[in-house]
Design a protein around this motif. Structure first.
Motif, PDB file in Angstrom:
ATOM      1  N   TYR A  29      57.397  55.266  52.523  1.00 41.63           N
ATOM      2  CA  TYR A  29      55.803  55.461  52.347  1.00 41.63           C
ATOM      3  C   TYR A  29      55.370  54.446  51.245  1.00 41.63           C
ATOM      4  CZ  TYR A  29      51.466  58.060  52.094  1.00 41.63           C
ATOM      5  OH  TYR A  29      50.284  58.459  52.243  1.00 41.63           O
ATOM      6  N   LYS A  51      62.078  58.427  53.060  1.00 45.98           N
ATOM      7  CA  LYS A  51      60.852  58.567  53.521  1.00 45.98           C
ATOM      8  C   LYS A  51      59.728  58.169  52.484  1.00 45.98           C
ATOM      9  CE  LYS A  51      61.239  61.767  57.319  1.00 45.98           C
ATOM     10  NZ  LYS A  51      60.881  63.059  57.850  1.00 45.98           N
ATOM     11  N   VAL A  52      60.136  58.683  51.218  1.00 45.43           N
ATOM     12  CA  VAL A  52      59.294  58.368  50.118  1.00 45.43           C
ATOM     13  C   VAL A  52      59.137  57.040  49.744  1.00 45.43           C
ATOM     14  CG1 VAL A  52      59.243  58.644  47.333  1.00 45.43           C
ATOM     15  CG2 VAL A  52      59.660  60.716  48.862  1.00 45.43           C
ATOM     16  N   LYS A  61      54.430  65.410  51.443  1.00 50.16           N
ATOM     17  CA  LYS A  61      55.212  65.705  52.808  1.00 50.16           C
ATOM     18  C   LYS A  61      56.516  64.929  52.994  1.00 50.16           C
ATOM     19  CE  LYS A  61      51.542  66.490  56.359  1.00 50.16           C
ATOM     20  NZ  LYS A  61      51.170  65.964  57.435  1.00 50.16           N
ATOM     21  N   ARG A  62      56.460  63.981  52.209  1.00 45.67           N
ATOM     22  CA  ARG A  62      57.684  63.128  52.261  1.00 45.67           C
ATOM     23  C   ARG A  62      58.764  63.406  51.050  1.00 45.67           C
ATOM     24  NH1 ARG A  62      53.320  60.998  54.226  1.00 45.67           N
ATOM     25  NH2 ARG A  62      53.627  59.717  56.180  1.00 45.67           N
ATOM     26  N   ASP A  87      62.602  63.812  51.246  1.00 53.44           N
ATOM     27  CA  ASP A  87      63.769  62.713  51.933  1.00 53.44           C
ATOM     28  C   ASP A  87      63.317  61.429  51.043  1.00 53.44           C
ATOM     29  OD1 ASP A  87      64.930  60.729  53.210  1.00 53.44           O
ATOM     30  OD2 ASP A  87      64.377  61.587  55.328  1.00 53.44           O
TER      31      ASP A  87
END
Length: 134
Positions: free
Chosen positions: A105, A101-102, A94-95, A98
């Motif tokens: 996470y 975001k990775v 999902k991430r 970006d």
């Protein structure tokens, strides 16, 4: 508690806080009181194993049988570990587009892993360390 994509370690958080000690107690009761009441030779509370005289199983050519708590919950832990890995993969997918975001996470997962598999739980249940590292 069931793990979800938003909370991939929910099972482990709940299990290690509440359920693992209940399962351990049931393990000791089942072996020492229900199955082998007078035939217990050794209880190792460090490794959570019980050595009993083999009075119930003629197929095993041994005077003793050793039961381990790890063996009694292994399938449950393996199932939940695989589920958690799948949920983490979904979270990364999902991430994926970006990088911020990775990275965020990944940092979140590192914190959750260290909190879920804290030092106290790994000291008490030494068989959890390899699971944590997988």
């Amino acid at each position: 508690m069931k793990s979800t994509e938003e909370h991939p370690f929910a099972f482990f958080d709940g299990y290690f806080k509440n359920e693992i000690n209940k399962d351990l107690k049931e393990f000791y009761i089942r072996i020492t009181e229900e199955l082998y009441y007078n035939n217990v030779d050794e209880i190792d509370k460090t490794n959570h194993t019980i050595k009993v005289r083999n009075t119930l199983n003629d197929e095993i050519n041994s005077k003793h049988i050793t039961y381990s708590f790890h063996g009694s919950i292994k399938s449950k832990l393996n199932k939940e570990t695989e589920q958690t890995k799948k949920l983490i993969e979904l979270g990364f997918q999902k991430r994926f587009s970006d990088i911020k975001k990775v990275n965020a996470y990944a940092d979140f997962l590192r914190i959750k892993i260290s909190n879920s598999f804290n030092q106290n739980i790994c000291k008490e249940f030494i068989f959890l360390t390899p699971i944590m590292n997988s």
